[in-house]
Design a protein around this motif. Structure first.
Motif, PDB file in Angstrom:
ATOM      1  N   ALA A  87      90.931  26.456   9.527  1.00  0.00           N
ATOM      2  CA  ALA A  87      91.958  25.526   9.988  1.00  0.00           C
ATOM      3  C   ALA A  87      93.106  26.260  10.675  1.00  0.00           C
ATOM      4  N   ARG A  88      93.456  27.430  10.144  1.00  0.00           N
ATOM      5  CA  ARG A  88      94.460  28.288  10.786  1.00  0.00           C
ATOM      6  C   ARG A  88      93.779  29.628  11.073  1.00  0.00           C
ATOM      7  N   PRO A  89      93.094  29.716  12.207  1.00  0.00           N
ATOM      8  CA  PRO A  89      92.230  30.875  12.465  1.00  0.00           C
ATOM      9  C   PRO A  89      92.964  32.206  12.544  1.00  0.00           C
ATOM     10  N   MET A  90      94.215  32.209  13.019  1.00  0.00           N
ATOM     11  CA  MET A  90      94.915  33.490  13.136  1.00  0.00           C
ATOM     12  C   MET A  90      95.233  34.075  11.754  1.00  0.00           C
ATOM     13  N   THR A  91      95.539  33.211  10.807  1.00  0.00           N
ATOM     14  CA  THR A  91      95.751  33.690   9.441  1.00  0.00           C
ATOM     15  C   THR A  91      94.474  34.303   8.890  1.00  0.00           C
ATOM     16  N   ALA A  92      93.360  33.621   9.114  1.00  0.00           N
ATOM     17  CA  ALA A  92      92.075  34.131   8.638  1.00  0.00           C
ATOM     18  C   ALA A  92      91.694  35.426   9.349  1.00  0.00           C
ATOM     19  N   LEU A  93      91.915  35.477  10.666  1.00  0.00           N
ATOM     20  CA  LEU A  93      91.582  36.689  11.429  1.00  0.00           C
ATOM     21  C   LEU A  93      92.441  37.874  11.022  1.00  0.00           C
ATOM     22  N   ALA A  94      93.651  37.614  10.550  1.00  0.00           N
ATOM     23  CA  ALA A  94      94.501  38.706  10.082  1.00  0.00           C
ATOM     24  C   ALA A  94      93.851  39.437   8.920  1.00  0.00           C
ATOM     25  N   GLY A  95      93.143  38.704   8.063  1.00  0.00           N
ATOM     26  CA  GLY A  95      92.436  39.343   6.959  1.00  0.00           C
ATOM     27  C   GLY A  95      91.348  40.281   7.443  1.00  0.00           C
ATOM     28  N   TRP A 144      85.740  66.229   7.792  1.00  0.00           N
ATOM     29  CA  TRP A 144      85.094  66.449   6.505  1.00  0.00           C
ATOM     30  C   TRP A 144      86.162  66.418   5.412  1.00  0.00           C
ATOM     31  N   LEU A 145      86.882  65.284   5.341  1.00  0.00           N
ATOM     32  CA  LEU A 145      88.002  65.094   4.422  1.00  0.00           C
ATOM     33  C   LEU A 145      89.073  66.169   4.631  1.00  0.00           C
ATOM     34  N   ASP A 146      89.230  66.601   5.870  1.00  0.00           N
ATOM     35  CA  ASP A 146      90.163  67.684   6.151  1.00  0.00           C
ATOM     36  C   ASP A 146      91.263  67.307   7.139  1.00  0.00           C
ATOM     37  N   THR A 147      91.188  66.122   7.726  1.00  0.00           N
ATOM     38  CA  THR A 147      92.179  65.711   8.721  1.00  0.00           C
ATOM     39  C   THR A 147      93.006  64.578   8.127  1.00  0.00           C
ATOM     40  N   VAL A 148      94.107  64.955   7.490  1.00  0.00           N
ATOM     41  CA  VAL A 148      94.964  64.014   6.769  1.00  0.00           C
ATOM     42  C   VAL A 148      96.110  63.581   7.680  1.00  0.00           C
ATOM     43  N   LEU A 149      96.317  62.282   7.782  1.00  0.00           N
ATOM     44  CA  LEU A 149      97.365  61.740   8.641  1.00  0.00           C
ATOM     45  C   LEU A 149      98.747  61.937   8.010  1.00  0.00           C
ATOM     46  N   PRO A 150      99.798  61.840   8.793  1.00  0.00           N
ATOM     47  CA  PRO A 150     101.150  61.861   8.213  1.00  0.00           C
ATOM     48  C   PRO A 150     101.310  60.770   7.159  1.00  0.00           C
ATOM     49  N   GLY A 151     102.060  61.073   6.111  1.00  0.00           N
ATOM     50  CA  GLY A 151     102.179  60.150   4.983  1.00  0.00           C
ATOM     51  C   GLY A 151     102.692  58.777   5.359  1.00  0.00           C
ATOM     52  N   SER A 152     103.591  58.692   6.334  1.00  0.00           N
ATOM     53  CA  SER A 152     104.142  57.398   6.714  1.00  0.00           C
ATOM     54  C   SER A 152     103.079  56.465   7.268  1.00  0.00           C
ATOM     55  N   THR A 153     102.027  57.023   7.862  1.00  0.00           N
ATOM     56  CA  THR A 153     100.948  56.194   8.408  1.00  0.00           C
ATOM     57  C   THR A 153     100.287  55.399   7.302  1.00  0.00           C
ATOM     58  N   TYR A 154      99.977  56.045   6.211  1.00  0.00           N
ATOM     59  CA  TYR A 154      99.351  55.352   5.081  1.00  0.00           C
ATOM     60  C   TYR A 154     100.315  54.344   4.460  1.00  0.00           C
ATOM     61  N   TYR A 155     101.572  54.725   4.364  1.00  0.00           N
ATOM     62  CA  TYR A 155     102.560  53.851   3.747  1.00  0.00           C
ATOM     63  C   TYR A 155     102.693  52.544   4.517  1.00  0.00           C
ATOM     64  N   TYR A 156     102.832  52.624   5.833  1.00  0.00           N
ATOM     65  CA  TYR A 156     103.019  51.410   6.629  1.00  0.00           C
ATOM     66  C   TYR A 156     101.775  50.520   6.602  1.00  0.00           C
ATOM     67  N   TYR A 157     100.604  51.134   6.642  1.00  0.00           N
ATOM     68  CA  TYR A 157      99.387  50.321   6.626  1.00  0.00           C
ATOM     69  C   TYR A 157      99.243  49.621   5.279  1.00  0.00           C
ATOM     70  N   ALA A 158      99.409  50.387   4.197  1.00  0.00           N
ATOM     71  CA  ALA A 158      99.277  49.794   2.862  1.00  0.00           C
ATOM     72  C   ALA A 158     100.318  48.704   2.645  1.00  0.00           C
ATOM     73  N   LEU A 159     101.533  48.939   3.108  1.00  0.00           N
ATOM     74  CA  LEU A 159     102.599  47.952   2.960  1.00  0.00           C
ATOM     75  C   LEU A 159     102.244  46.658   3.681  1.00  0.00           C
ATOM     76  N   THR A 160     101.680  46.767   4.863  1.00  0.00           N
ATOM     77  CA  THR A 160     101.286  45.575   5.619  1.00  0.00           C
ATOM     78  C   THR A 160     100.205  44.791   4.892  1.00  0.00           C
ATOM     79  N   VAL A 161      99.196  45.493   4.398  1.00  0.00           N
ATOM     80  CA  VAL A 161      98.099  44.814   3.699  1.00  0.00           C
ATOM     81  C   VAL A 161      98.609  44.140   2.426  1.00  0.00           C
ATOM     82  N   VAL A 162      99.413  44.853   1.657  1.00  0.00           N
ATOM     83  CA  VAL A 162      99.939  44.287   0.414  1.00  0.00           C
ATOM     84  C   VAL A 162     100.794  43.050   0.702  1.00  0.00           C
ATOM     85  N   PHE A 163     101.622  43.131   1.730  1.00  0.00           N
ATOM     86  CA  PHE A 163     102.476  41.982   2.076  1.00  0.00           C
ATOM     87  C   PHE A 163     101.637  40.759   2.439  1.00  0.00           C
ATOM     88  N   LEU A 164     100.660  40.928   3.321  1.00  0.00           N
ATOM     89  CA  LEU A 164      99.859  39.792   3.764  1.00  0.00           C
ATOM     90  C   LEU A 164      99.042  39.202   2.615  1.00  0.00           C
TER      91      LEU A 164
END
Length: 533
Positions: free
Chosen positions: A178-186, A342-362
């Motif tokens: 019914a609200r496709p953009m909300t569903a697509l966000a998931g 091979w589990l050797d290229t770790v992104l800057p910490g803020s990258t994980y923080y912002y992504y996780a924060l977005t998922v948790v919020f939604l």
């Protein structure tokens, strides 16, 4: 129900235009995802993705018709559950130079030898050699059409195309709500940079992840409208996705069982009546028979004979706590968002923080709108995504030790945002929450902008690592040059993601306008924000 009215009468045979709309949307998403996966693939050197030598050479081997393993107990990659998979010498000798790159983030990918043209077959002791042949047959057959490095490219294209199809199924299912953009966000937040990265590689984990996304999304549509033609289509897609999962990965039946519990929490009498019909049971037999194949192959191929001698002698309780400590320490969330190579290229910490924060919020906002049993689905999936990996690793701790990687959990984790936001998408259509729905539609494009930034940042970071090492100090002779210039690859990904974000933003604007047209008399009081069950 609004979605039934939109998609047609409650009849298995719907008007052709509605089926054509579903097909067109599926194809549009497939093309977009396929292009994204190929872009990531071109930015990923050969042998640089997780366990790439094993998977790539296994795909070549099985693609040439060698379906049954030739077991050997020779130790390789820390295990004895290997098999001999002969492959062209030009590919094998190149793969054997991975040592200069793997676990060396300061090294550039150019340190590895390029795949050669020598087509003489030589033995390769393959730690993936006893795996299920299904995935490798589906991705390896193009190697019979071309040779050498072209075979590697062709197999990657096949792998990306198949994985993209199931992601297209997930997105096209979300598009029907019914609200496709909300569903697509998931679906969008479930597609982490790690899932994109694997989508461009030959790795059964990639298809397992996108098939799990399809399973979660299509099953929600079926549960919401089991009596419509759309529900019937989505049920078939869900059973195919589950069947694919259990026939390509050892642990996939566990993820499907977790999904079955989530399904049962939401299913009503209408859904069960459809499942228990002759046709419904016939389709349900697909994943069931796939799980039987999984068990039979695991035991006949001795897939789990990892070591000649146990590594540890812990009690089950001790193994559980050791497993928990290891999984907590590696940061399961970060490795699901993206730890490349091979589990050797770790992104800057803020990258994980912002992504996780977005998922948790939604997920948190969407969860507020869910009634009792639907809310339990999110809670169940969250608990399972944390505890099940710990239990699974504890069960084999004495045999194999600490081996868990966050990406192994992704097939389960992706179900959380997909099912939560898709279920909430229909609830947000209710007139009594129109004001809240309008505000949510305003926030969604901003959240997706943050997700887009994380994707581009992750892509450029891992591309730089491959070209010149994470610190940019790799020797000039070891630097890697992608077949497409790095600037063009970054631009291509930005354009693909930007186009998707623009379309998403337009859709959110339309939903916001529609919510604003709800008569004020039907809107809630200020102290009545939660929809009733």
């Amino acid at each position: 129900m609004l979605s039934i009215a939109r998609w047609g009468p409650a009849d298995p045979e719907s008007p052709a235009p509605q089926r054509r709309t579903l097909l067109v949307r599926t194809l549009v998403v497939w093309v977009w995802v396929f292009a994204c996966f190929l872009t990531w693939s071109l930015a990923t050197p050969f042998w640089s993705s997780p366990d790439a030598p094993a998977h790539d050479l296994m795909a070549w081997h099985v693609g040439h018709g060698h379906l049954l393993p030739d077991p050997t107990e020779v130790l390789n990659s820390g295990v004895t559950s290997n098999a001999v998979t002969p492959a062209p010498e030009g590919l094998v000798r190149s793969a054997e130079t991975i040592g200069c790159y793997a676990h060396e983030p300061r090294a550039a990918a150019g340190c590895m030898a390029s795949p050669g043209d020598d087509s003489d077959l030589v033995d390769f002791i393959n730690p993936a050699g006893r795996n299920f042949p299904t995935y490798y047959l589906a991705t390896g057959w193009p190697s019979t059409l071309v040779d050498g490095v072209d075979a590697l490219y062709a197999m990657r294209v096949a792998a990306a195309a198949i994985a993209a199809l199931f992601l297209a199924w997930a997105a096209s299912a979300a598009w029907t709500r019914a609200r496709p953009m909300t569903a697509l966000a998931g679906v969008a937040v479930a597609l982490t940079p790690m899932a994109m990265y694997l989508g461009g590689a030959i790795n059964p984990n990639s298809l397992e992840i996108t098939a799990a996304m399809a399973l979660a999304a299509t099953s929600v549509v079926f549960l919401r409208e089991p009596d419509t033609w759309l529900g019937a289509v989505m049920y078939r897609r869900a059973m195919i996705a589950a069947g694919v999962m259990v026939t390509i990965r050892l642990l996939a039946p566990v993820w499907v069982l977790v999904w079955v519990v989530a399904f049962a929490l939401v299913a009503d009498r209408r859904a069960w009546r459809k499942v228990l019909t002759r046709r419904g049971l016939a389709w349900a037999a697909v994943p069931f028979l796939g799980a039987v194949f999984n068990v039979v192959w695991t035991y006949t191929a001795a897939l789990t004979d990892y070591q000649d001698e146990p590594k540890h002698s812990l009690s089950l309780a001790q193994a559980f706590w050791a497993s928990k400590e290891q999984i907590d320490r590696i940061g399961s969330v970060s490795t699901q968002v993206g730890v490349f190579g091979w589990l050797d290229t770790v992104l800057p910490g803020s990258t994980y923080y912002y992504y996780a924060l977005t998922v948790v919020f939604l997920v948190a906002v969407a969860w507020v709108f869910l009634p009792g049993r639907q809310a339990l689905v999110t809670a169940w999936l969250l608990v399972a995504a944390y505890l099940v990996p710990i239990v699974l690793q504890a069960g084999q701790w004495n045999t194999n030790g600490a081996v868990w990687q966050g990406r192994y959990t992704l097939p389960l984790s992706v179900m959380i945002p997909i099912m939560t936001l898709m279920l909430a998408a229909d609830r947000l259509q209710a007139p009594r929450v129109a004001d809240l729905a309008r505000r949510f539609s305003t926030v969604l494009p901003l959240a997706m902008m943050l997700v887009l930034w994380v994707h581009v940042s992750a892509f450029t970071f891992q591309l730089r690592r491959n070209i010149e090492g994470v610190d940019g100090r790799a020797p000039a002779e070891e630097r890697w040059s992608p077949v497409v210039p790095a600037e063009a690859l970054v631009l291509a990904l930005v354009l693909l993601l930007g186009a998707a974000w623009l379309a998403f933003g337009i859709g959110c604007h339309r939903e916001r306008v529609a919510a604003g047209k709800v008569p004020r008399a039907s809107r809630p009081r200020a102290d009545d924000n939660r929809p009733s069950e």
